[in-house]
Write an enzyme that holds these catalytic residues in place. Structure first.
Site, PDB file in Angstrom:
ATOM      1  N   VAL A  27       0.707  -1.386  -0.003  1.00 43.60           N
ATOM      2  CA  VAL A  27      -0.127   0.094   0.055  1.00 43.60           C
ATOM      3  C   VAL A  27       0.783   1.019   0.144  1.00 43.60           C
ATOM      4  O   VAL A  27       0.599   2.317  -0.846  1.00 43.60           O
ATOM      5  CB  VAL A  27      -0.871  -0.019   1.146  1.00 43.60           C
ATOM      6  CG1 VAL A  27      -1.945   1.169   1.227  1.00 43.60           C
ATOM      7  CG2 VAL A  27      -1.957  -0.975   1.272  1.00 43.60           C
TER       8      VAL A  27
ATOM      9  N   ASP B 194      -6.566  29.735 -36.853  1.00 45.06           N
ATOM     10  CA  ASP B 194      -7.301  30.014 -37.975  1.00 45.06           C
ATOM     11  C   ASP B 194      -6.771  31.553 -38.095  1.00 45.06           C
ATOM     12  O   ASP B 194      -6.597  32.109 -36.830  1.00 45.06           O
ATOM     13  CB  ASP B 194      -8.626  29.710 -37.591  1.00 45.06           C
ATOM     14  CG  ASP B 194      -9.643  30.171 -38.727  1.00 45.06           C
ATOM     15  OD1 ASP B 194      -9.111  30.096 -39.862  1.00 45.06           O
ATOM     16  OD2 ASP B 194     -10.600  30.887 -38.398  1.00 45.06           O
TER      17      ASP B 194
END
Length: 912
Positions: free
Chosen positions: A306, A353
């Site tokens: 763990v 763009d």
């Protein structure tokens, strides 16, 4: 592709339903009568009810097809197909098995939240298609069975004759059969910033293999809008066979590349799985060989497993990204996909763009020529603030009276501008603003000099004329249009000395001026006037008499004011910017020069002639892609991606949607952007400001740096815990840390200090470095060495102090001192990890107040765990003296001193 339908369509629906014929792919190359013949329709009568029914069975509805639907439960389970997620699921099970219910619950909840977020993110492609469907025109005016009818747009079929007027949206793709002064706004589809003049005339395209969409002037395309004129068209394509349908198909089949962070975390998960397994097996074997009981070994091994897994990583990652999203929202960027913030930090190329992103998408007069002199026009957009100055000077205003120069532009004009908002054609609106800057109120002037007649603009004649009755009964004509056309109609020109006859020298000078303006990317319009005897009816539609050219205007869509500064910052940060637009090459190149975008200019036609290999070899040297179609944008993005770039794509139109999805990060404009673009994007800019993207890059880099700090902090602690247990076992010592103490360290490690690292402010120089290598791992060689070194120092200090204490103060106190020392290592370890790549003991260390509060909190809590009786029973500790606390603190500080020693050594060797 099957053969086009020929007239008449008589095949039974049952025989043709399986092979729905393709629509007319080359209708723009054919004359209207050819298209009508091939589609079996009389334009004057339209299709019959029987033909409509048969074709509907073949072609289906004029709507976009539904994407294949994957079951929702499978989409949810897909979120767990990740190494790190699987390991953390195992960690939750293990934590629950050893009785640590709180850890198990926390891990499970975090994973469920992450899976839910991912599940909703995967619905964006469906929403993109739904947005496309919402944009379809609900009804259309058609001619069928010889009568005009209004039908649902989804019922249109190839061959239908559609009738359109100014303001109408086009319901399908079609070939024009009637075009009276037609202009169409195609920016959302092609990126063309100005309305496109359409005509019925077929141009000779036989020698051109591929004609860009924006140059197919005989065609109308679904979802574009008429801004002027009246049109009739024969439908040549419906539904998914339209140009809009091709974009929808690209969205449906396109996939998004994984973000750099996703790739990194997947790799990290596999490494941690291997590390955890090796550590547990090694510890268990050594402990069993040493004779410890199987139950004790099992409990300790599970606790170690763990501790070796960073179950706090998803929580801290989510917090880090969420805080970044919050900060970006305050700066004008709405992030729809959490990982996109970090991805922007890794961006190496921004494909932008032009129209509405780098530019204002507001046509503006930039240059005025009149009486042999050039003037600069200041101000931007449709606001009247600004002035007209002599070219190349800083004079507050032009010294000459420019009333006569702008009069034709004001009167020969249908646009109205008020408060920065216009009605009409954007180019005409720019001329109204130009007149206002010269002191002429167009609306007032039109009321004083009303029209007595007009010749509307026609794409064939390339000019517009209005007629106004003078008090003496004569007629004043004002004309605006293409300069070369006006020159053929002019016999005079306005000069500094008044009106003079137009000779060849002056004609050549004027053509040179207009050529220079056009070459700089400006749209050039001339204005002329004449006073005639008689009423307007005598001159309409006959040829106009000798005109006098009075002025020439150069109009452009100007760059955003903040764009230049943002470009400079991109260059400093090592991020390349490439302009991708449907506009003309000259226009795009002019804007690129103003923004200092370097590189070659390549058109869509040139891209069509390149192989994939040729494009890949050239793409890094290309700065501007002009006159491109939507499919070109996707090709560009994918080529850059295949070259190893992390690509951010900006856009606002339907034509950008597929490329927005194909890029690592799609950025849509929130104000001018279409719903389709917003749905396809990962980030939406609420201010449409390119500079916000640069701020997002800054934020993304800061977020990645914080993730690195956390991973380094937590893994070095994990390695320290593993090495502490292994080295003690190999040295023949009992475990210096109990299972409960290991879990407590895990809580301290995953708790407040790690969270505080998530809010660490960005370093001042974060934008003065090039983007990180997209292939660089979070745990590169330098960081792995630092983690291993820190873990080894923690293990050595803990085990050494534990061994010495056992022989002097007894086993219980020795365990408590070892436990305390290992916990106190973490504040010093956090400071060391926080300085990753930066100054170890600089002022930056004091800028994170949350971290210092958390470190102080860790110290206070650890004192309580050691000194309070109830806590001693839980963690197996005993009270420590002040001297023992000092020994623990001094030992813990060695991890910071060790990091300083390594950096000093590297510096001495010239490795920074």
């Amino acid at each position: 592709m099957t053969e086009p339908i020929t007239k008449p369509i008589t095949e039974p629906a049952a025989e043709t339903a399986d092979r729905a014929p393709a629509a007319e792919p080359d209708a723009y190359r054919q004359a209207p009568d050819q298209v009508a013949e091939r589609l079996g329709v009389d334009p004057g009568a339209g299709l019959s009810t029987r033909q409509v029914s048969e074709r509907a069975a073949v072609h289906g509805a004029n709507q976009l097809s539904e994407p294949a639907r994957r079951p929702q439960w499978l989409k949810f389970l897909d979120q767990f197909r990740n190494w790190l997620i699987l390991i953390l699921l195992i960690a939750a099970v293990v934590a629950g098995a050893i009785g640590d219910i709180s850890d198990a619950v926390v891990i499970t909840v975090v994973l469920l939240i992450n899976a839910t977020l991912g599940y909703w993110q995967e619905r964006r492609a469906e929403r993109s298609l739904e947005a496309l469907r919402r944009m379809l025109v609900p009804t259309a005016r058609v001619r069928r069975d010889g009568t005009e009818q209004v039908v649902e747009a989804r019922l249109l079929v190839p061959g239908d004759v559609v009738l359109l007027e100014a303001g109408d949206r086009v319901p399908a793709d079609g070939r024009l059969t009637v075009a009276e002064t037609v202009e169409v706004a195609e920016a959302a589809l092609t990126g063309e910033s100005q309305p496109v003049a359409k005509s019925v005339t077929t141009f000779d395209h036989t020698s051109i293999t591929s004609v860009p969409l924006a140059e197919r002037t005989t065609m109308l395309f679904m979802n574009t809008a008429l801004t002027r004129g009246r049109a009739e068209m024969i439908v040549t394509a419906t539904g998914m066979r339209t140009e809009l349908g091709a974009i929808a198909e690209a969205l449906r089949t396109g996939t998004e590349p994984p973000t750099p962070l996703q790739v990194q975390l997947d790799s990290l998960g596999r490494r941690l799985a291997l590390l955890s397994g090796v550590a547990v097996v090694a510890y268990a074997l050594s402990a069993l060989v040493r004779g410890e009981s199987l139950s004790d070994v099992a409990l300790q091994a599970v606790a170690l497993a763990v501790a070796a897994i960073p179950e706090g990583l998803p929580a801290v990652l989510a917090l880090t990204l969420a805080l970044g999203v919050h900060r970006m929202a305050r700066r004008g960027a709405i992030v729809k996909r959490l990982a996109s913030v970090e991805s922007l930090g890794a961006a190496t190329v921004v494909c932008s763009d032009k129209t509405g992103t780098l530019t204002l998408n507001e046509m503006t007069a930039r240059i005025l020529w009149t009486a042999g002199r050039l003037y600069d026009v200041t101000g931007e957009g449709y606001g009247t603030a600004g002035a007209i100055r002599i070219h190349g000077t800083e004079d507050a205003s032009a010294p000459d009276d420019l009333h006569d120069a702008v009069l034709p532009f004001a009167l020969c004009n249908d646009a109205h501008v008020s408060g920065g908002v216009f009605i009409g054609d954007p180019t005409e609106a720019a001329l109204v603003v130009l007149a206002a800057k010269a002191g002429v109120d167009a609306d007032w002037l039109r009321s004083e000099l009303p029209r007595a007649g007009e010749l509307p603009f026609d794409g064939a004649t390339k000019y517009m004329a209005t007629f106004h009755t003078e008090p003496d009964g004569r007629t004043r004509v004002h004309v605006k249009g293409a300069v070369d056309v006006l020159l053929d109609m002019c016999t005079g020109v306005l000069t500094e000395d008044g009106v003079r006859a137009l000779d060849e020298r002056q004609r050549d000078e004027l053509l040179a001026v207009t050529g220079q303006l056009g070459g700089s990317g400006l749209r050039v319009l001339g204005a002329a006037t004449a006073l005639m005897d008689g009423t307007p009816s005598a001159f309409i539609p006959a040829a106009l008499p000798g005109l006098t050219l009075v002025s020439v205007a150069g109009i452009a869509d100007p760059p955003r004011p903040q764009a230049r500064e943002a470009m400079a910052l991109c260059r400093t940060a090592g991020v390349a910017v490439k302009m991708i637009t449907g506009d003309h090459a000259d226009t795009a190149a002019a804007i690129a020069r103003e923004l200092y975008i370097d590189g070659d200019v390549v058109t869509g036609a040139e891209l069509d002639r390149m192989t994939e290999q040729q494009l890949a070899e050239r793409i890094d040297d290309i700065g501007v892609f002009a006159r491109v179609a939507p499919e070109h944008k996707v090709v560009i993005v994918r080529t850059l991606t295949n070259r190893g770039h992390i690509v951010a794509m900006t856009g606002d139109g339907v034509n950008d949607a597929a490329a927005l999805r194909a890029a690592h990060i799609g950025v849509a404009m929130g104000i001018t952007g279409t719903d389709v673009a917003k749905e396809a994007a990962d980030v939406v800019l609420t201010d449409d400001d390119f500079s916000t993207i640069v701020q997002a890059v800054h934020e993304g880099r800061a977020i990645y740096a914080n993730i690195v700090k956390f991973v380094r902090f937590q893994l070095s602690t994990n390695i320290g815990a593993i090495l502490t247990l292994l080295s003690a076992s190999l040295a023949g010592l009992p475990s210096p840390l109990t299972a409960a103490q290991l879990l407590w360290v895990n809580i301290i490690m995953d708790g407040p200090p790690a969270m505080a690292l998530a809010v660490d402010p960005a370093r001042d120089d974060v934008m003065r470095h090039p983007p990180r290598d997209p292939g660089e791992r979070i745990l590169n060689a330098r960081r792995l060495l630092a983690i291993g070194w820190a873990g080894a120092v923690m293990a050595l200090g803990t085990v050494t102090l534990f061994a010495i204490a056992r022989s002097h103060v007894g086993p219980d106190t020795a365990v408590t001192m070892a436990f305390t020392t290992f916990v106190l290592f973490q504040p010093f370890n956090a400071l060391s990890a926080r300085a990753d790549g930066g100054t170890l003991l600089g002022r930056h260390q004091f800028r994170n107040r949350a971290l210092w509060l958390c470190l102080a909190g860790v110290l206070v809590v650890q004192v309580a765990v050691v000194q309070l009786p109830w806590a001693q029973a839980v963690f197996g500790t005993v009270p420590l003296t002040a001297t023992q606390w000092a020994l623990c603190l001094g030992t813990a500080s060695t991890v910071l001193l060790a990091e300083l020693a390594v950096r000093t050594a590297r510096s001495a060797l010239g490795d920074r």
